[in-house]
Write an enzyme that holds these catalytic residues in place. Structure first.
Site, PDB file in Angstrom:
ATOM      1  N   GLU A  97      34.206  36.545  42.174  1.00 30.78           N
ATOM      2  CA  GLU A  97      34.468  38.089  42.040  1.00 30.78           C
ATOM      3  C   GLU A  97      33.592  38.634  40.807  1.00 30.78           C
ATOM      4  O   GLU A  97      33.051  37.953  40.257  1.00 30.78           O
ATOM      5  CB  GLU A  97      35.818  38.423  41.807  1.00 30.78           C
ATOM      6  N   ASP A  98      33.115  40.050  41.294  1.00 31.78           N
ATOM      7  CA  ASP A  98      32.167  40.551  40.175  1.00 31.78           C
ATOM      8  C   ASP A  98      33.077  41.092  39.054  1.00 31.78           C
ATOM      9  O   ASP A  98      32.808  40.932  38.038  1.00 31.78           O
ATOM     10  CB  ASP A  98      31.369  41.764  40.919  1.00 31.78           C
ATOM     11  N   ASP A 101      39.699  44.684  38.042  1.00 30.77           N
ATOM     12  CA  ASP A 101      40.151  45.793  37.240  1.00 30.77           C
ATOM     13  C   ASP A 101      41.432  45.970  36.891  1.00 30.77           C
ATOM     14  O   ASP A 101      42.125  45.244  36.349  1.00 30.77           O
ATOM     15  CB  ASP A 101      39.024  46.772  38.066  1.00 30.77           C
ATOM     16  N   SER A 102      41.949  46.618  38.197  1.00 33.92           N
ATOM     17  CA  SER A 102      43.330  46.765  38.328  1.00 33.92           C
ATOM     18  C   SER A 102      44.035  45.497  38.769  1.00 33.92           C
ATOM     19  O   SER A 102      45.251  44.964  38.371  1.00 33.92           O
ATOM     20  CB  SER A 102      43.951  47.838  39.336  1.00 33.92           C
ATOM     21  N   THR A 105      42.788  44.107  44.170  1.00 39.57           N
ATOM     22  CA  THR A 105      41.873  43.090  45.471  1.00 39.57           C
ATOM     23  C   THR A 105      42.315  42.025  45.078  1.00 39.57           C
ATOM     24  O   THR A 105      42.757  41.172  45.982  1.00 39.57           O
ATOM     25  CB  THR A 105      40.482  43.507  45.044  1.00 39.57           C
ATOM     26  N   LYS A 129      38.238  43.499  33.064  1.00 45.13           N
ATOM     27  CA  LYS A 129      38.820  44.681  32.360  1.00 45.13           C
ATOM     28  C   LYS A 129      40.172  44.438  31.972  1.00 45.13           C
ATOM     29  O   LYS A 129      41.138  44.930  32.733  1.00 45.13           O
ATOM     30  CB  LYS A 129      38.693  45.904  33.102  1.00 45.13           C
ATOM     31  N   PHE A 150      33.276  52.384  33.390  1.00 45.74           N
ATOM     32  CA  PHE A 150      32.782  51.995  34.582  1.00 45.74           C
ATOM     33  C   PHE A 150      31.278  51.501  34.571  1.00 45.74           C
ATOM     34  O   PHE A 150      30.486  52.027  33.948  1.00 45.74           O
ATOM     35  CB  PHE A 150      32.648  53.233  35.483  1.00 45.74           C
ATOM     36  N   ARG A 163      22.863  48.291  42.134  1.00 48.40           N
ATOM     37  CA  ARG A 163      23.394  46.734  42.383  1.00 48.40           C
ATOM     38  C   ARG A 163      22.161  45.913  41.802  1.00 48.40           C
ATOM     39  O   ARG A 163      22.603  44.857  41.355  1.00 48.40           O
ATOM     40  CB  ARG A 163      23.696  46.369  43.844  1.00 48.40           C
TER      41      ARG A 163
HETATM   42  P1  IMP Z   1      40.583  46.057  41.582  1.00 52.16           P
HETATM   43  O1  IMP Z   1      41.162  45.794  42.741  1.00 52.16           O
HETATM   44  O2  IMP Z   1      40.989  47.416  40.777  1.00 52.16           O
HETATM   45  O3  IMP Z   1      40.630  44.831  40.366  1.00 52.16           O
HETATM   46  O4  IMP Z   1      38.936  46.436  41.465  1.00 52.16           O
HETATM   47  C1  IMP Z   1      38.226  45.344  41.949  1.00 52.16           C
HETATM   48  C2  IMP Z   1      36.940  45.857  42.988  1.00 52.16           C
HETATM   49  O5  IMP Z   1      36.878  47.500  42.241  1.00 52.16           O
HETATM   50  C3  IMP Z   1      35.578  45.496  42.249  1.00 52.16           C
HETATM   51  O6  IMP Z   1      35.194  44.178  43.288  1.00 52.16           O
HETATM   52  C4  IMP Z   1      34.600  46.261  42.439  1.00 52.16           C
HETATM   53  O7  IMP Z   1      34.266  46.254  43.859  1.00 52.16           O
HETATM   54  C5  IMP Z   1      35.384  47.836  41.925  1.00 52.16           C
HETATM   55  N1  IMP Z   1      35.296  48.033  40.794  1.00 52.16           N
HETATM   56  C6  IMP Z   1      36.123  47.974  39.869  1.00 52.16           C
HETATM   57  N2  IMP Z   1      35.650  48.400  38.494  1.00 52.16           N
HETATM   58  C7  IMP Z   1      34.396  48.741  38.747  1.00 52.16           C
HETATM   59  C8  IMP Z   1      33.182  49.315  37.837  1.00 52.16           C
HETATM   60  O8  IMP Z   1      33.636  49.428  36.622  1.00 52.16           O
HETATM   61  N3  IMP Z   1      32.018  49.230  38.505  1.00 52.16           N
HETATM   62  C9  IMP Z   1      31.724  49.266  39.709  1.00 52.16           C
HETATM   63  N4  IMP Z   1      32.705  48.657  40.745  1.00 52.16           N
HETATM   64  C10 IMP Z   1      34.154  48.435  40.030  1.00 52.16           C
HETATM   65 MG    MG Z   2      32.441  47.879  44.851  1.00 50.89          MG
END
Ligand code: IMP
Ligand code: MG
Length: 174
Positions: A97-98, A101-102, A105, A129, A150, A163
């Site tokens: 994964e890149d 965050d929460s 995903t 994060k 962000f 990107r």
């Molecule tokens: P999560 O489900 O909230 O953990 O979010 C994961 C996905 O949200 C990542 O794979 C990104 O595509 C997108 N994302 C979350 N934070 C950022 C950010 O700071 N910049 C760009 N994309 C983000």
């Molecule tokens: Mg994205």
């Protein structure tokens, strides 16, 4: 929105961290074969650099999921937009994964992929994060812990842009 980009993590720092992560993976999976499940699109840059530096046998497959629209706000559960081409049953699977965050995903993805009986299932993320997790999920390998900002670049987008930046930057509103 008018904005500019401040550098957060340089290309050099990312490269040397990826070399360290690849060494760790080589040790942890010594004598095994590793199947990288790369989450499109953001993880592609990281996955390629990582894969080039891993010396044990590697295979790669790609999957697209989404939990975000084009903005900066989380939208709940994931949707599978592109399925894997290959079965992961009995494979040593590492999800690439890149950013975590929460965690929505990766949490949902881990549930989905665990049900397919991989031999093992781990997660590597370039960025984490930590302060933002809303689910009970941790990555097994983390490139960098970052604050709740962000970020873009090295595969990460803001409305599909940036990107291709070779470093990680922060979007700052003007
Ligand atoms: P999560 O489900 O909230 O953990 O979010 C994961 C996905 O949200 C990542 O794979 C990104 O595509 C997108 N994302 C979350 N934070 C950022 C950010 O700071 N910049 C760009 N994309 C983000
Ligand atoms: Mg994205």
């Amino acid at each position: 929105m008018e904005y500019h980009i401040d550098e957060l993590i340089s290309e050099e720092k990312i490269n040397s961290r990826i070399i360290e992560l690849a060494k760790q993976i080589d040790e942890d999976y010594a004598g095994k074969e590793l199947h990288l499940v790369v989450i499109l699109k953001g993880s592609v840059f990281f996955a390629c650099e990582l894969a080039k530096r891993i010396t044990i046998p590697v295979t790669m497959d790609f999957m697209a999921v989404s939990s975000y629209g084009n903005g900066m706000v989380s939208a709940g559960e994931i949707t599978v937009k592109k399925e894997l081409d290959e079965d992961i049953c009995d494979k040593e699977v590492l999800i690439v994964e890149d950013i975590l965050d929460s965690g929505v995903t990766l949490y949902n993805l881990k549930v989905l992929l665990s049900a397919r009986s991989p031999k093992s299932l781990k997660i590597i993320t370039l960025l984490d994060k930590k302060g933002n997790h809303e689910t009970d999920i941790e990555a097994d390998y983390v490139g960098f812990d970052i604050p709740n900002q962000f970020v873009i670049g090295y595969g990460l987008d803001y409305a599909q842009k940036h990107r291709n930046l070779p470093y990680i930057g922060v979007v700052v509103a003007d």
